[in-house]
Design a protein around this motif. Structure first.
Motif, PDB file in Angstrom:
ATOM      1  N   MET A   1       0.822  -1.198   0.000  1.00 35.31           N
ATOM      2  CA  MET A   1       0.000   0.000   0.000  1.00 35.31           C
ATOM      3  C   MET A   1       0.866   1.262   0.000  1.00 35.31           C
ATOM      4  O   MET A   1       0.522   2.239  -0.632  1.00 35.31           O
TER       5      MET A   1
ATOM      6  N   ALA B   1       4.036   1.375  -1.069  1.00 35.02           N
ATOM      7  CA  ALA B   1       4.936   1.359  -2.224  1.00 35.02           C
ATOM      8  C   ALA B   1       4.279   1.887  -3.494  1.00 35.02           C
ATOM      9  O   ALA B   1       4.970   2.427  -4.370  1.00 35.02           O
ATOM     10  N   VAL B   2       2.964   1.761  -3.627  1.00 30.65           N
ATOM     11  CA  VAL B   2       2.282   2.172  -4.857  1.00 30.65           C
ATOM     12  C   VAL B   2       2.417   3.678  -5.089  1.00 30.65           C
ATOM     13  O   VAL B   2       2.808   4.100  -6.188  1.00 30.65           O
ATOM     14  N   PRO B   3       2.124   4.547  -4.120  1.00 31.29           N
ATOM     15  CA  PRO B   3       2.303   5.986  -4.383  1.00 31.29           C
ATOM     16  C   PRO B   3       3.767   6.365  -4.636  1.00 31.29           C
ATOM     17  O   PRO B   3       4.062   7.210  -5.485  1.00 31.29           O
TER      18      PRO B   3
ATOM     19  N   LEU C   1       6.111   4.423  -5.988  1.00 28.86           N
ATOM     20  CA  LEU C   1       6.435   3.987  -7.345  1.00 28.86           C
ATOM     21  C   LEU C   1       5.803   4.896  -8.400  1.00 28.86           C
ATOM     22  O   LEU C   1       6.422   5.196  -9.426  1.00 28.86           O
ATOM     23  N   PHE C   2       4.580   5.330  -8.153  1.00 30.44           N
ATOM     24  CA  PHE C   2       3.909   6.244  -9.086  1.00 30.44           C
ATOM     25  C   PHE C   2       4.679   7.563  -9.195  1.00 30.44           C
ATOM     26  O   PHE C   2       4.900   8.069 -10.301  1.00 30.44           O
TER      27      PHE C   2
END
Length: 94
Positions: A1, A3-5, A7-8
């Motif tokens: 959860m 890591a997604v922002p 990585l974006f």
């Protein structure tokens, strides 16, 4: 959860950086410069509306141009400073 922002944001940063490297900003010719156009209008005697930003830009441009002028100091042009003076200025720099 988490890591997604991250990585974006990293992917966005990489894409924007790559775009700016591959397609750099092109500068306009001097004739299209706003300061040049204002100077031309002033010399022709025309008035044109300007804002605070344009006034400051014109003042910076005038200051920059005044530093480039060569003047005489005790009979010697400023462009030809003695080497000892340049060394002294280098030692006293901020």
């Amino acid at each position: 959860m988490v890591a997604v922002p991250i990585l974006f944001m990293m992917l966005t940063w990489v894409l924007v950086t790559a775009y700016r490297i591959l397609k750099p900003e092109e500068s306009l010719p001097y004739e299209y410069d706003a300061a040049f156009l204002r100077q031309q209008a002033t010399e022709a005697g025309h008035s044109m509306p300007v804002g605070v930003r344009e006034i400051r830009e014109d003042q910076r441009h005038a200051r920059r141009m005044s530093f480039q002028q060569v003047y005489e100091y005790h009979g010697m042009p400023t462009a030809v400073l003695p080497e000892s003076w340049r060394d002294d200025l280098w030692l006293r720099r901020n």
